[in-house]
Motif scaffolding. Structure first.
Motif, PDB file in Angstrom:
ATOM      1  N   TRP A  59       0.848  -1.186   0.000  1.00 18.11           N
ATOM      2  CA  TRP A  59       0.000   0.000   0.000  1.00 18.11           C
ATOM      3  C   TRP A  59       0.881   1.233   0.000  1.00 18.11           C
ATOM      4  CZ3 TRP A  59      -5.215   0.163   2.881  1.00 18.11           C
ATOM      5  CH2 TRP A  59      -5.930  -1.007   2.659  1.00 18.11           C
ATOM      6  N   HIS A  60       0.543   2.185  -0.853  1.00 19.03           N
ATOM      7  CA  HIS A  60       1.246   3.457  -0.932  1.00 19.03           C
ATOM      8  C   HIS A  60       0.225   4.553  -0.616  1.00 19.03           C
ATOM      9  CE1 HIS A  60       3.621   6.490  -3.643  1.00 19.03           C
ATOM     10  NE2 HIS A  60       3.540   6.872  -2.382  1.00 19.03           N
ATOM     11  N   PHE A  61       0.529   5.347   0.393  1.00 21.56           N
ATOM     12  CA  PHE A  61      -0.361   6.435   0.788  1.00 21.56           C
ATOM     13  C   PHE A  61       0.180   7.743   0.225  1.00 21.56           C
ATOM     14  CE2 PHE A  61      -1.184   3.128   3.776  1.00 21.56           C
ATOM     15  CZ  PHE A  61      -2.525   3.249   4.097  1.00 21.56           C
ATOM     16  N   ASP A  62      -0.714   8.544  -0.408  1.00 22.41           N
ATOM     17  CA  ASP A  62      -0.276   9.867  -0.856  1.00 22.41           C
ATOM     18  C   ASP A  62      -0.224  10.810   0.347  1.00 22.41           C
ATOM     19  OD1 ASP A  62      -2.916  10.642  -0.372  1.00 22.41           O
ATOM     20  OD2 ASP A  62      -3.465  10.729  -2.488  1.00 22.41           O
ATOM     21  N   SER A 121       0.829  -3.281  -5.509  1.00 24.98           N
ATOM     22  CA  SER A 121       1.073  -4.666  -5.909  1.00 24.98           C
ATOM     23  C   SER A 121       0.414  -5.585  -4.890  1.00 24.98           C
ATOM     24  CB  SER A 121       2.568  -4.968  -6.014  1.00 24.98           C
ATOM     25  OG  SER A 121       3.179  -4.934  -4.750  1.00 24.98           O
ATOM     26  N   ALA A 122       0.110  -6.787  -5.347  1.00 30.18           N
ATOM     27  CA  ALA A 122      -0.522  -7.774  -4.472  1.00 30.18           C
ATOM     28  C   ALA A 122       0.009  -9.154  -4.818  1.00 30.18           C
ATOM     29  CB  ALA A 122      -2.037  -7.733  -4.630  1.00 30.18           C
ATOM     30  N   ASP A 123       0.331  -9.934  -3.795  1.00 27.83           N
ATOM     31  CA  ASP A 123       0.753 -11.323  -3.953  1.00 27.83           C
ATOM     32  C   ASP A 123      -0.288 -12.210  -3.273  1.00 27.83           C
ATOM     33  OD1 ASP A 123       3.223 -10.759  -5.249  1.00 27.83           O
ATOM     34  OD2 ASP A 123       4.120 -10.298  -3.299  1.00 27.83           O
ATOM     35  N   VAL A 124      -0.927 -13.074  -4.054  1.00 22.48           N
ATOM     36  CA  VAL A 124      -1.912 -13.997  -3.498  1.00 22.48           C
ATOM     37  C   VAL A 124      -1.157 -15.174  -2.887  1.00 22.48           C
ATOM     38  CG1 VAL A 124      -3.887 -15.481  -3.991  1.00 22.48           C
ATOM     39  CG2 VAL A 124      -3.636 -13.297  -5.191  1.00 22.48           C
ATOM     40  N   LEU A 125      -1.280 -15.327  -1.569  1.00 24.78           N
ATOM     41  CA  LEU A 125      -0.601 -16.394  -0.849  1.00 24.78           C
ATOM     42  C   LEU A 125      -1.440 -17.673  -0.804  1.00 24.78           C
ATOM     43  CD1 LEU A 125       0.640 -14.226   2.138  1.00 24.78           C
ATOM     44  CD2 LEU A 125       1.884 -14.800   0.052  1.00 24.78           C
TER      45      LEU A 125
END
Length: 80
Positions: A40-43, A52-56
């Protein structure tokens, strides 16, 4: 009484779901559970964006035909 219908696997590139009860090939309600790691990137004002997301882990819990509401008759078939 809980629904004990077998859950079909997710379709691969050469497969699709089909309801053998009514013939539906295009509309299904899918209930699934996922475990995901996200970046997560917050402005500066504080609004988040998932970059980005990695499905575990992903588990399909139920597939229900949208037309006839059957969960027992959804099966994997080859794509035409």
């Amino acid at each position: 009484m809980p629904d004990e219908s077998p859950v079909p696997a997710l379709p691969g590139p050469e497969q699709r779901w089909r309801c053998s009860r009514c013939g539906n090939l295009t509309r299904f309600d899918v209930t699934r559970r996922s475990r995901v790691t996200e970046y997560w990137h917050f402005d500066l004002p504080g609004s988040p964006a998932v970059e980005s997301a990695d499905v575990l882990e992903e588990v399909v819990e139920r597939v229900r035909c949208r037309w006839c509401e059957s969960t027992a008759d959804v099966e994997l078939v080859p794509r035409a």
